[in-house]
Motif scaffolding. Structure first.
Motif, mmCIF file in Angstrom:
data_model
loop_
_atom_site.group_PDB
_atom_site.id
_atom_site.type_symbol
_atom_site.label_atom_id
_atom_site.label_comp_id
_atom_site.label_asym_id
_atom_site.label_seq_id
_atom_site.Cartn_x
_atom_site.Cartn_y
_atom_site.Cartn_z
ATOM 1 N N LYS A 248 -3.942 6.237 -3.974
ATOM 2 C CA LYS A 248 -4.262 4.864 -3.553
ATOM 3 C C LYS A 248 -5.444 4.311 -4.351
ATOM 4 N N ARG A 249 -6.454 5.147 -4.527
ATOM 5 C CA ARG A 249 -7.679 4.730 -5.223
ATOM 6 C C ARG A 249 -7.353 4.242 -6.633
ATOM 7 N N TYR A 250 -6.403 4.923 -7.305
ATOM 8 C CA TYR A 250 -6.047 4.546 -8.668
ATOM 9 C C TYR A 250 -4.815 3.641 -8.714
ATOM 10 N N GLU A 251 -4.404 3.136 -7.562
ATOM 11 C CA GLU A 251 -3.330 2.146 -7.434
ATOM 12 C C GLU A 251 -2.052 2.593 -8.141
ATOM 13 N N ILE A 252 -1.675 3.850 -7.892
ATOM 14 C CA ILE A 252 -0.433 4.388 -8.452
ATOM 15 C C ILE A 252 0.741 3.868 -7.620
ATOM 16 N N ARG A 253 1.705 3.264 -8.291
ATOM 17 C CA ARG A 253 2.829 2.640 -7.578
ATOM 18 C C ARG A 253 3.836 3.695 -7.129
ATOM 19 N N PRO A 254 4.225 3.654 -5.863
ATOM 20 C CA PRO A 254 5.250 4.587 -5.373
ATOM 21 C C PRO A 254 6.623 4.247 -5.950
ATOM 22 N N TYR A 255 7.446 5.251 -6.032
ATOM 23 C CA TYR A 255 8.835 5.098 -6.482
ATOM 24 C C TYR A 255 9.631 4.337 -5.434
ATOM 25 N N GLU B 96 0.831 -1.207 0.000
ATOM 26 C CA GLU B 96 0.000 0.000 0.000
ATOM 27 C C GLU B 96 0.860 1.250 0.000
ATOM 28 N N LEU B 97 0.387 2.278 -0.697
ATOM 29 C CA LEU B 97 1.099 3.556 -0.745
ATOM 30 C C LEU B 97 1.002 4.265 0.604
ATOM 31 N N ILE B 98 2.133 4.716 1.108
ATOM 32 C CA ILE B 98 2.165 5.548 2.313
ATOM 33 C C ILE B 98 2.873 6.858 1.979
ATOM 34 N N VAL C 140 -5.769 14.126 1.007
ATOM 35 C CA VAL C 140 -6.706 13.885 -0.094
ATOM 36 C C VAL C 140 -5.971 13.286 -1.290
ATOM 37 N N VAL C 141 -4.850 13.879 -1.653
ATOM 38 C CA VAL C 141 -4.094 13.399 -2.815
ATOM 39 C C VAL C 141 -3.557 11.994 -2.559
ATOM 40 N N LYS C 142 -3.083 11.751 -1.349
ATOM 41 C CA LYS C 142 -2.597 10.403 -1.009
ATOM 42 C C LYS C 142 -3.703 9.371 -1.236
ATOM 43 N N ASN C 143 -4.902 9.666 -0.788
ATOM 44 C CA ASN C 143 -6.010 8.726 -0.935
ATOM 45 C C ASN C 143 -6.428 8.565 -2.398
ATOM 46 N N ILE C 144 -6.341 9.646 -3.183
ATOM 47 C CA ILE C 144 -6.656 9.542 -4.609
ATOM 48 C C ILE C 144 -5.653 8.617 -5.308
ATOM 49 N N GLU D 82 -8.994 15.259 -12.301
ATOM 50 C CA GLU D 82 -10.397 15.575 -12.014
ATOM 51 C C GLU D 82 -10.724 15.340 -10.543
ATOM 52 N N ALA D 83 -10.178 14.284 -9.960
ATOM 53 C CA ALA D 83 -10.438 14.000 -8.544
ATOM 54 C C ALA D 83 -9.829 15.073 -7.642
ATOM 55 N N ILE D 84 -8.618 15.511 -7.968
ATOM 56 C CA ILE D 84 -7.984 16.576 -7.175
ATOM 57 C C ILE D 84 -8.802 17.857 -7.293
ATOM 58 N N ARG D 85 -9.270 18.167 -8.496
ATOM 59 C CA ARG D 85 -10.097 19.368 -8.679
ATOM 60 C C ARG D 85 -11.354 19.322 -7.817
#
Length: 460
Positions: free
Chosen positions: A186-193, A148-150, A180-184, A235-238
């Motif tokens: 996570k929602r789109y399963e963006i892999r951390p570096y 999970e992204l932290i 908010v951005v962290k949760n977005i 769009e989600a951030i907006r």
């Protein structure tokens, strides 16, 4: 078995009962064992403690607090639940008055150590009425844990990220934006570096907020141009970030701990958000440097203006001028202000800020201060009545110091974020014919060990 160092009075993993005698400039307690300094975080002067030696060097070592036997009257309970793990703050366990005293002592001790001077007036530190939620910019690294992204801040002396849900020194709007951005993501399963492999997408989440304008900029620092689900994320951030004014992507593909890469793209909204200091408006672009504590920045700039003691006929040089904030603050009382900065984007912002505030008696140039200032004098005949410097932590370039001495201005005002390099440079300027009149520390970063200061020098 660790290798013993027979010449040292302590050994690694040894348990000792010690008394804390002092604090380092980073806020760690200092105990001495047969004259050998042992630095122990989360301890305060006067406290007796059981300490485990975790590292030894030739001149000093490090200890870990195991148990406090006595408690200092300066100690308070840190309100942050992750304070003892997170490396963002160092002094939450110390009351506010004691923090201000410590920061003044940093300047006093540096002047004594590097200049052998105890006669220079160092004023009481200017503190904040509310020393929390003051930061207008958050730069938060991300990582993966248990799939999970932290996102949070690095633990003390490591690159291990402490996951964070709330930061007490961040402005509320920034703090909320990061979550908010962290949760977005996570929602789109963006892999951390991942630092080790160099793989993954998102490296940092950055949020910047204008305290008076209410405008928020979100920047995603990515490990390449590709950002999966980019349109949906924007769009989600907006929709979900309060006061969103700008969404930016910065691309950094280098294996480095430097946060930003060279390429920045606006994904939505404006290139700038607005911040105000006093009566001045400042347009902040994604990577422009600006002080993170706008309340104390105003106090700092007022002190710079007081020490500059300007007349309407004065010409001012502002070295290391950044986006022109100090230059514009001084321009109202001077005949002309010249600013120089090595970062080209910052100078573009400085010129924009001059127009934004309808200030015409300023002129900005790109280049190294130690090269541009001598050229101004030799080629253009520019002579300064006042020179203001606000260098990075390493202090002023020696060539610039010598140029300042040769230009022989009436007054020099030196803003510094590092008492050691400040004292070193003051020694050079003092030898060059300037009296160090007074030093004013300013608490720009409450709950941390960092201190800013302003020094006035007058031609002897």
């Amino acid at each position: 078995m660790p290798k013993k160092q027979p010449n040292l009075p302590v050994q690694k993993n040894e348990r000792l009962d010690v008394t804390i005698q002092d604090l380092t400039h980073e806020g760690a307690g200092v105990a001495k064992v047969d004259g050998y300094p042992l630095f122990v975080p989360d301890t305060l002067p006067g406290e007796k403690a059981d300490v485990k030696v975790v590292k030894t060097g030739k001149n000093f070592g490090f200890g870990r607090l195991m148990e406090r036997h006595t408690t200092s009257g300066q100690r308070v309970d840190p309100p942050c639940p992750i304070y003892h793990w997170c490396g963002g703050c160092q002094l939450q366990h110390m009351n506010q008055d004691a923090q201000l005293t410590l920061k003044r002592e940093q300047a006093v001790n540096a002047l004594h150590k590097y200049m052998n001077r105890a006669d220079i007036p160092v004023h009481e530190t200017i503190g904040m009425d509310e020393p929390w939620a003051y930061r207008n910019k958050a730069q938060v690294p991300v990582a993966e844990r248990d799939g999970e992204l932290i996102a949070g801040f690095f633990a003390k002396r490591s690159h291990h990220i402490v996951d964070m849900d709330h930061c007490l020194i961040q402005g509320d709007q920034n703090d909320a934006a990061i979550q908010v951005v962290k949760n977005i993501l996570k929602r789109y399963e963006i892999r951390p570096y991942d630092e080790a492999s160099g793989r993954g997408v998102i490296r940092h989440i950055v949020a910047r907020n204008g305290r008076l304008s209410g405008e928020t900029m979100v920047m995603l620092v990515t490990n390449g141009k590709e950002l999966p689900h980019k349109k949906q994320i924007v769009e989600a951030i907006r929709r979900e970030v309060t006061g969103i004014h700008s969404i930016v992507q910065n691309i950094n593909t280098k294996k480095t701990n430097v946060i930003y890469g060279e390429q920045t793209e606006i994904l939505w909204g404006e290139k700038y958000i607005e911040e105000r200091i006093g009566n001045l408006r400042f347009a902040l672009s994604p990577r422009s440097f600006f002080q993170v504590n706008p309340v104390q920045t105003e106090a700092l700039y007022e002190k710079i203006r007081e020490f500059a003691d300007l007349r309407r006929t004065d010409t001012v040089i502002d070295a290391y001028c950044g986006i022109g904030s100090i230059s514009l603050f001084l321009a109202e009382q001077a005949r002309k202000v010249y600013g120089v900065e090595v970062v080209g984007d910052a100078i573009s912002d400085a010129r924009k800020n001059a127009k934004l505030n309808h200030i015409s008696n300023v002129e900005f140039s790109v280049g190294k201060a130690e090269e541009v200032v001598p050229w101004w004098r030799a080629a253009l005949g520019i002579e300064a009545d006042v020179i203001v410097v606000d260098p990075p932590r390493k202090g002023c370039d020696e060539k610039l110091l010598q140029t300042m001495i040769e230009m022989n201005p009436d007054r020099i005002v030196y803003a510094s974020c590092n008492p050691a390099t400040l004292a070193r440079d003051l020694g050079i300027l003092s030898d060059g014919g300037y009296d160090v009149k007074e030093v004013q520390p300013v608490d720009m970063f409450p709950q941390t060990a960092h201190v800013e200061s302003v020094t006035q020098l007058v031609r002897r």
